[in-house]
Design a protein around this motif. Sequence first.
Motif, PDB file in Angstrom:
ATOM      1  N   LEU A 258     -40.412   0.128 167.850  1.00  0.00           N
ATOM      2  CA  LEU A 258     -39.538  -0.518 168.714  1.00  0.00           C
ATOM      3  C   LEU A 258     -38.701   0.344 169.830  1.00  0.00           C
ATOM      4  N   TYR A 259     -38.392   1.459 169.172  1.00  0.00           N
ATOM      5  CA  TYR A 259     -37.881   2.521 170.188  1.00  0.00           C
ATOM      6  C   TYR A 259     -38.607   2.787 171.290  1.00  0.00           C
ATOM      7  N   ARG A 260     -39.724   3.018 171.061  1.00  0.00           N
ATOM      8  CA  ARG A 260     -40.554   3.360 172.193  1.00  0.00           C
ATOM      9  C   ARG A 260     -40.577   2.172 173.006  1.00  0.00           C
ATOM     10  N   ARG A 261     -40.509   0.916 172.696  1.00  0.00           N
ATOM     11  CA  ARG A 261     -40.672  -0.066 173.445  1.00  0.00           C
ATOM     12  C   ARG A 261     -39.597  -0.115 174.475  1.00  0.00           C
ATOM     13  N   CYS A 262     -38.500   0.446 174.438  1.00  0.00           N
ATOM     14  CA  CYS A 262     -37.325   0.543 175.220  1.00  0.00           C
ATOM     15  C   CYS A 262     -37.560   1.623 176.319  1.00  0.00           C
ATOM     16  N   ALA A 263     -38.638   2.300 176.079  1.00  0.00           N
ATOM     17  CA  ALA A 263     -39.124   2.977 177.327  1.00  0.00           C
ATOM     18  C   ALA A 263     -39.889   2.246 178.326  1.00  0.00           C
ATOM     19  N   ASP A 264     -40.521   1.249 177.657  1.00  0.00           N
ATOM     20  CA  ASP A 264     -41.307   0.226 178.594  1.00  0.00           C
ATOM     21  C   ASP A 264     -40.634  -0.519 179.567  1.00  0.00           C
TER      22      ASP A 264
END
Length: 315
Positions: A258-264
């Motif tokens: 989920l953290y990495r989705r913030c980069a998207d």
Amino acid sequence: MQRRRFIALLGCAAAWLGVARAQEPRKIGFLCLGNPDPTPFLKALTTGLHDLGYLEGKDIRLEVRSAAGSAAKLASLAADLVTSKVAVIVAFQTPAATAAKAATGDIPIVMYVADPVRQGFAKSISKPGGNLTGVDPAAETSQKSLELLREIFPGIQRVAVLADASNPFREPFLEQIGVAADALKVAIEPVMVHSADELDGVFADIAKWRAEAVLVQPSLTQKRIADLALEHHMPAIGTPAFVELGALASYNSDPEALYRRCADFVDKILKGAKPADLPIQLPTKFWLAVNLRTARTLGIKMPQTILARADQVIE
């Protein structure tokens, strides 16, 4: 002749400055309360941005603002990011998102917030509206924590619940646990935590209440609580990060994914997308973590059914 040459030189200088400005890194603001430790989130965010082709110092520059655990500082930190003219603000958890929303209605905000519609950050999951969008780690995992406790301790009857008084997510957190408690016929004792100074007294009180275990709101994840739970011989359930600090177990959305989705979201916004049109993302993968060291210390035999499906076992 000299005048024409001077004008031409001015034109070249202006063009050079324009290129230089165009190559300046775009500022990405990062705002957090600072408790729990935002390092895993920030690491996943920066890794995600790097994987998407953004280089720190060349394409983007992170402007990190942490309130070091003091909610009173968030408003001024959010205002500072606005003054710094960041292209987007990434707000980690509810207190940071609240401060960012109050500071600007124009700069896009990517939030990591549970139950954002109920908390007033978005009109709906599919059409957030306004200048906020992001990731919802899902309040519903709160009730799964109580179900996990019942699976580990089939006869459990009394569970204390530590809620963060400074975090509005405490309401959906307690509501979801209350729903599960009614279904499982478990008595819960909600306890509001206002500061770390209260923790010794809090554990003394829940021990007097004869709590058999303690559930901890994600924003209260800290080693002192894990240590106190062990001192009082009390199993603690919280986030995967809390398990690494010494809590017994966790069933939660997979945090790193989920953290990495913030980069998207940051990527899409930098390319021109509007937060109002970007649906909030919900978890698709969940994470079961177990700390066997803590289980041994507490004299708990972890059921094989849990160990067999655990994603992370700390030995």
